[in-house]
Scaffold this motif. Structure first.
Motif, PDB file in Angstrom:
ATOM      1  N   HIS A  47     -25.691  60.463  11.982  1.00  0.00           N
ATOM      2  CA  HIS A  47     -24.811  59.212  12.651  1.00  0.00           C
ATOM      3  C   HIS A  47     -23.841  59.051  14.049  1.00  0.00           C
ATOM      4  CE1 HIS A  47     -23.899  60.892   8.147  1.00  0.00           C
ATOM      5  NE2 HIS A  47     -23.766  59.727   7.598  1.00  0.00           N
ATOM      6  N   ARG A  74     -26.637  55.757  10.683  1.00  0.00           N
ATOM      7  CA  ARG A  74     -25.311  54.968  10.438  1.00  0.00           C
ATOM      8  C   ARG A  74     -24.949  54.568  11.937  1.00  0.00           C
ATOM      9  NH1 ARG A  74     -22.954  51.721   7.196  1.00  0.00           N
ATOM     10  NH2 ARG A  74     -20.412  52.488   6.485  1.00  0.00           N
ATOM     11  N   ASP A  96     -22.909  49.169  11.731  1.00  0.00           N
ATOM     12  CA  ASP A  96     -22.923  48.882  10.179  1.00  0.00           C
ATOM     13  C   ASP A  96     -21.313  48.667  10.385  1.00  0.00           C
ATOM     14  OD1 ASP A  96     -25.554  49.759   9.655  1.00  0.00           O
ATOM     15  OD2 ASP A  96     -24.955  51.792  10.334  1.00  0.00           O
ATOM     16  N   ILE A 124     -21.970  50.800   0.000  1.00  0.00           N
ATOM     17  CA  ILE A 124     -22.393  50.586   1.153  1.00  0.00           C
ATOM     18  C   ILE A 124     -22.374  49.109   1.065  1.00  0.00           C
ATOM     19  CG2 ILE A 124     -22.840  50.799   3.678  1.00  0.00           C
ATOM     20  CD1 ILE A 124     -22.622  53.942   3.105  1.00  0.00           C
ATOM     21  N   THR A 126     -25.233  46.545   2.421  1.00  0.00           N
ATOM     22  CA  THR A 126     -26.171  45.758   3.084  1.00  0.00           C
ATOM     23  C   THR A 126     -26.285  44.756   3.145  1.00  0.00           C
ATOM     24  OG1 THR A 126     -27.393  45.571   1.235  1.00  0.00           O
ATOM     25  CG2 THR A 126     -27.654  47.400   2.050  1.00  0.00           C
TER      26      THR A 126
END
Length: 175
Positions: A47, A74, A96, A124, A126
């Motif tokens: 992340h 992410r 993202d 989440i 996409t």
């Protein structure tokens, strides 16, 4: 989970580090744009929190190289200079998510992990959001940060109050 915090404000970076360590992240900090790719390759974070302005540089130009080096990371862009144009550009380049400062810990955590503060997993997205949907989401986020104050939100977004009121009267655009 490894979190790389890329933030030139060292006190904010330290605060974020403490907060997300409590949420199970192994946190690392980078404060300069020229250190970012080296840190990404060395640490291999899962992340990334990326501040949009690093000293006097825009970090938008770092998104593609980060994405090339770490395709599954992410990546969440944090900015104190929120605008619809930069939000769209950040998403187009591969971020993202895009959050305007001040963003609270729950909001950032939700964006990083896809888990709501009450620990319910949510999907989440996409698919890439449409520009209209992205604009709607951004307006709602800024409005929320301004505690529903339309005038303050209009000033922050750089638009006339009546224009903002018309946009708020429309139903949200689907993806």
């Amino acid at each position: 989970m490894k979190l790389l915090i890329i933030e030139d404000d060292k006190s904010l970076a330290a605060t974020l580090n403490r907060r997300f360590t409590k949420h199970g992240f192994n946190c690392f900090e980078t404060h300069q744009a020229d250190e970012v790719l080296h840190s990404c390759l060395q640490l291999k974070p899962t992340h990334i929190l990326l501040d949009m302005k690093l000293i006097d540089e825009s970090s938008l130009n770092l998104i593609k190289p980060i994405r090339a080096a770490l395709p599954k990371v992410r990546l969440v862009l944090l900015t104190g200079f929120a605008s619809i144009t930069t939000a769209v550009e950040a998403m187009r380049l591969g971020a993202d998510d895009y959050l305007a400062k001040p963003a609270d810990t729950k909001m950032i955590l939700k964006s990083l992990t896809g888990i709501n503060s009450n620990n319910e997993a949510h999907e989440i997205e996409t698919d890439t959001m449409s520009t209209e949907r992205l604009e709607w989401e951004h307006i709602q986020q800024v409005l929320n940060c301004n505690e529903g104050n339309v005038s303050a939100t209009a000033r922050q977004l750089g638009m006339h109050r009546r224009t903002l009121q018309r946009k708020l009267q429309k139903k949200p655009v689907s993806k």
